[in-house]
Design an enzyme around this catalytic site. Structure first.
Site, short mmCIF file in Angstrom:
data_model
loop_
_atom_site.label_atom_id
_atom_site.label_comp_id
_atom_site.label_asym_id
_atom_site.label_seq_id
_atom_site.Cartn_x
_atom_site.Cartn_y
_atom_site.Cartn_z
N ARG A 126 0.89 -1.29 -0.12
CA ARG A 126 0.05 0.03 -0.15
C ARG A 126 0.84 1.19 -0.06
O ARG A 126 0.32 2.25 0.45
CB ARG A 126 -0.68 0.14 1.08
CG ARG A 126 -2.17 -1.21 1.24
CD ARG A 126 -3.11 -0.65 2.11
NE ARG A 126 -3.84 -2.05 2.16
CZ ARG A 126 -4.13 -3.01 2.96
NH1 ARG A 126 -3.06 -2.85 3.90
NH2 ARG A 126 -4.62 -4.02 2.86
N LYS A 148 2.54 11.61 -11.16
CA LYS A 148 1.63 10.86 -12.01
C LYS A 148 2.37 9.59 -12.31
O LYS A 148 3.40 9.50 -13.04
CB LYS A 148 1.28 11.68 -13.28
CG LYS A 148 0.23 12.66 -13.38
CD LYS A 148 -0.50 12.96 -14.52
CE LYS A 148 -1.45 13.90 -14.25
NZ LYS A 148 -2.27 14.28 -15.74
N GLU A 190 8.77 19.02 -24.90
CA GLU A 190 8.19 19.41 -23.53
C GLU A 190 8.68 20.69 -22.78
O GLU A 190 8.07 21.32 -22.10
CB GLU A 190 8.31 18.06 -22.53
CG GLU A 190 7.56 16.94 -22.87
CD GLU A 190 6.00 16.85 -23.01
OE1 GLU A 190 5.37 17.63 -22.45
OE2 GLU A 190 5.31 15.76 -23.11
N LYS A 231 6.93 23.13 -13.64
CA LYS A 231 6.01 22.03 -13.31
C LYS A 231 5.66 22.11 -11.91
O LYS A 231 4.65 21.65 -11.35
CB LYS A 231 6.87 20.95 -13.80
CG LYS A 231 6.02 19.29 -13.43
CD LYS A 231 5.69 18.40 -14.60
CE LYS A 231 4.74 17.48 -14.24
NZ LYS A 231 4.80 16.47 -15.04
N GLU A 241 -4.87 17.41 -10.58
CA GLU A 241 -5.36 17.83 -11.80
C GLU A 241 -6.92 18.20 -11.57
O GLU A 241 -7.58 17.49 -12.51
CB GLU A 241 -5.23 16.77 -12.87
CG GLU A 241 -5.42 17.60 -14.03
CD GLU A 241 -4.74 16.67 -15.74
OE1 GLU A 241 -3.60 16.06 -15.26
OE2 GLU A 241 -5.51 16.62 -16.60
N ARG A 245 -3.68 22.22 -13.25
CA ARG A 245 -2.64 21.18 -13.81
C ARG A 245 -2.94 20.68 -15.15
O ARG A 245 -2.07 20.32 -15.78
CB ARG A 245 -2.34 19.91 -12.86
CG ARG A 245 -1.47 19.10 -13.32
CD ARG A 245 -1.09 17.97 -12.24
NE ARG A 245 -0.11 16.90 -12.65
CZ ARG A 245 0.57 16.28 -11.70
NH1 ARG A 245 0.51 16.18 -10.59
NH2 ARG A 245 1.46 15.47 -12.31
N ASN A 249 -1.47 19.55 -20.27
CA ASN A 249 -1.83 18.79 -21.37
C ASN A 249 -1.79 19.45 -22.70
O ASN A 249 -2.41 18.91 -23.53
CB ASN A 249 -3.18 18.35 -21.00
CG ASN A 249 -3.25 17.33 -19.90
OD1 ASN A 249 -2.21 16.42 -19.74
ND2 ASN A 249 -4.17 17.33 -19.19
N HIS A 252 -1.40 17.88 -25.78
CA HIS A 252 -1.35 16.48 -25.40
C HIS A 252 -2.74 15.67 -26.13
O HIS A 252 -2.64 14.48 -26.45
CB HIS A 252 -1.28 15.95 -24.04
CG HIS A 252 0.15 16.20 -23.49
ND1 HIS A 252 0.88 17.40 -23.88
CD2 HIS A 252 1.28 15.29 -23.19
CE1 HIS A 252 2.29 17.06 -23.37
NE2 HIS A 252 2.20 15.90 -22.98
N HIS A 256 -1.98 12.54 -28.24
CA HIS A 256 -2.31 11.18 -27.73
C HIS A 256 -2.88 10.55 -29.05
O HIS A 256 -2.87 9.27 -29.25
CB HIS A 256 -3.06 11.12 -26.56
CG HIS A 256 -2.13 11.30 -25.26
ND1 HIS A 256 -2.91 11.83 -23.91
CD2 HIS A 256 -0.79 11.13 -25.22
CE1 HIS A 256 -1.55 11.81 -23.11
NE2 HIS A 256 -0.48 11.48 -23.79
N HIS A 271 6.37 10.14 -28.40
CA HIS A 271 5.60 10.88 -27.69
C HIS A 271 5.83 12.24 -27.89
O HIS A 271 5.01 13.26 -28.01
CB HIS A 271 5.78 10.86 -26.24
CG HIS A 271 4.80 11.65 -25.29
ND1 HIS A 271 3.53 11.58 -25.42
CD2 HIS A 271 5.02 12.41 -24.29
CE1 HIS A 271 3.03 12.41 -24.20
NE2 HIS A 271 3.98 13.20 -23.84
#
Lengths: 373, 373
Positions: A126, A148, A190, A231, A241, A245, A249, A252, A256, A271
């Site tokens: 956990r 993330k 990026e 960031k 997010e 945040r 994206n 993105h 994507h 990417h």
């Protein structure tokens, strides 16, 4: 080679705050960091076979010299390792090493390794702590910071995961010297993103000094540090997010979709390249909506082209996507809220914002013009 | 049947705080709760085939009446569903339902369903909210509260998971009427546990009024509410089990070893029965270490026997475990820190404490006497 970090930043998240150390040779700091986090602790290095072959021995030598117990788990390189089967295997192996909750996982590699290792660390007993040692430019300026983590689902990319912050991020620029030029360039997309989101001065500096970055001059470290600082600020303001945040994206959703269309075939599109084309599309779409000027669109295009990044869907080699294909990926993207599309649009360089009410038909119409042209 | 909760408690965890509502018929409150959490939201019910057959239609009728969209995912009943394969299947199905981050998962069943559904909710889109509607006594007094979620690993039980707090816990006593007597009794072992940990008055009340509990009298609701209150206090003080929360493991290290020995064969031993025997062993071991009196040991034994719970390893039908087998499970337990065994020991009823330095040899010697006798 300096033994100490030239830049140290902090991601301010209360009791989950952590430092980012950036510089040439900062890997030497690792034993000290491990000592502070977990006196006498054991470590499990999660990496990929390429990074392990190139840099694994350097990392292990640093740990051995300090008498820190370690084991290494190297997965196959590439996006395919962000799968359920590799995830299960990594988690079970971490458990079979009999790591205890106080011990540490080290994510050593690019974005795939960081996402996979961080998610594995989040679920073992956990939640175990982990240290990010990113070795690609993309991971150094983006994925290693912010917590993330995750793997890919049959329904889409990164749809299974956790917000699990690292305990430390160690960014050693020396790893970048062995990075293939294409990957370096893709990571640079990026870097440009931060300028476009909200830091127009940074974008101007990149336009002016990009040759110094690609020549490994001092501007490289500055650019990485500024990217991480941007960031860190955004993550500190909105860890999970819920709003701000989402600015990260930018480019993105389109990116994507393009990656999905190529089935994540890195030979055709990696990417960062998808993000570069996606950022161009986001600016062009914003211009079409009368949000930003054509001058802004051209500034972005000029800079991306100057460093050799693709800017058009047509730059992807091989078969071209249909509007329908791209729209199906866009509508499947997780940045959908109650059926309306959420897009990051922009009013100009450094003025991106979150639009929650973009109509699918408008996007489709825009793409039709782009693909037809 | 009352429409409103007779007891409402709060688990105080700052922005992750949530209410526990307890009473007969509180299921009727669900539409109101969903409306508050997620206006217009969709829901996915995760349950098991038995609970679905017995109570699924009642739950769906409540949702239908309020016009709340729902889908149902029923896994096979039993511990075997806390596996990687079922977990992957549940997560992928939740994603294929196109649930959005604002929607809700409903964990509807016993401890297995709650652990599995909560963990799945924690990783879908990096975290969806979920509501616990526990239908077994064990889940109502223990596993539905506190955010421990997870599945089993090849290395041991519950070693893979997340701390993911529910947004609401709805405890409807009416579900208990269809619970098999053996499961009710096993769940009661966890009720007794709270008394033994730190609430000797509660233990006294249970000894006095246990017949009323088993006859579904008013004391049943009181006992459930007091159990949840005790758990809520402990979880609020130590959410991620850095210290005090470990008290909730009283009897569990021995209990898990016994469950492991029987390969989690519920025909021979269910979890609560393992905990009952484990709590007896913890008291006897504490007595052997001169920590608690034989009078305390006997009070515990008398009460567990009075309600029909097993108290000795010999009460497990079939083959008996060897000391070596039990020790291998105990040493594999995750409550091991830097090689020392952590045990919950006790100075008497209501005076349990965490011992971090228990020697394996002492435990083995104690078990040898117990198994030999």
């Amino acid at each position: 080679m300096n033994e100490h970090a030239n830049h140290t930043l902090t991601v301010g998240l209360g009791e989950r705050s952590y430092p980012i150390e950036i510089g040439h040779g900062v890997l030497e700091r690792l034993p000290h960091i491990i000592g502070e986090l977990s006196e006498g602790g054991r470590t499990a290095i999660i990496t990929d076979e390429n990074v392990n072959a190139q840099h694994g021995d350097v990392l292990r030598a640093v740990l051995d010299k300090a008498g820190i117990e370690h084991c290494t788990l190297a997965v196959a390189p590439g996006e395919a390792s962000k799968s359920w089967s590799v995830f299960q295997q990594v988690v079970e192996e971490l458990l079979s090493f009999r790591l205890e909750r106080q011990d540490l996982v080290i994510a050593f590699g690019g974005g795939v390794v960081g996402d996979l290792a961080g998610f594995a660390a989040s679920v073992v007993r956990r939640g175990m702590r982990f240290v990010q040692i990113p070795t690609s430019l993309l991971a150094q300026v983006d994925s290693s910071v912010g917590g993330k983590t995750g793997i890919n689902s049959a329904s889409g990319k990164n749809l299974v995961g956790a917000f699990h912050q690292p305990s430390h991020v160690l960014i050693d620029l020396d790893f970048l010297r062995s990075l293939p030029a294409r990957e370096f360039r893709a990571g640079y997309a990026e870097v440009v993103k931060y300028g476009l989101i909200g830091y127009s001065d940074f974008f101007d500096a990149l336009c002016e000094k990009h040759e110094e970055i690609f020549a490994f001059g001092p501007m490289l470290e500055t650019a990485i540090a500024q990217s991480c600082q941007a960031k860190a600020e955004i993550v500190a303001a909105d860890e999970t997010e819920k709003n701000k945040r989402a600015l990260l994206n930018l480019g993105h959703t389109f990116g994507h979709a393009l990656e999905g269309f190529t089935s994540y075939d890195g030979k055709r599109l990696v990417h960062g390249e998808g993000v570069a084309i996606g950022m161009m599309l986001a600016h062009q779409f914003s211009n079409r909506l009368n949000l930003c000027s054509m001058d802004d669109v051209q500034r972005v295009e000029t800079h991306l082209k100057a460093v050799g990044l693709p800017t058009r869907i047509q730059d992807i080699p091989g078969e071209q996507p249909s509007v329908e294909t791209l729209m199906s990926f866009i509508e499947q993207d997780k940045k959908v809220s109650r059926g309306r599309l959420t897009f990051i649009l922009t009013k100009g360089v450094g003025q991106a914002y979150i639009a929650n009410d973009v109509q699918a038909a408008e996007v489709a119409g825009f793409l039709k013009d782009k693909i037809g042209s």
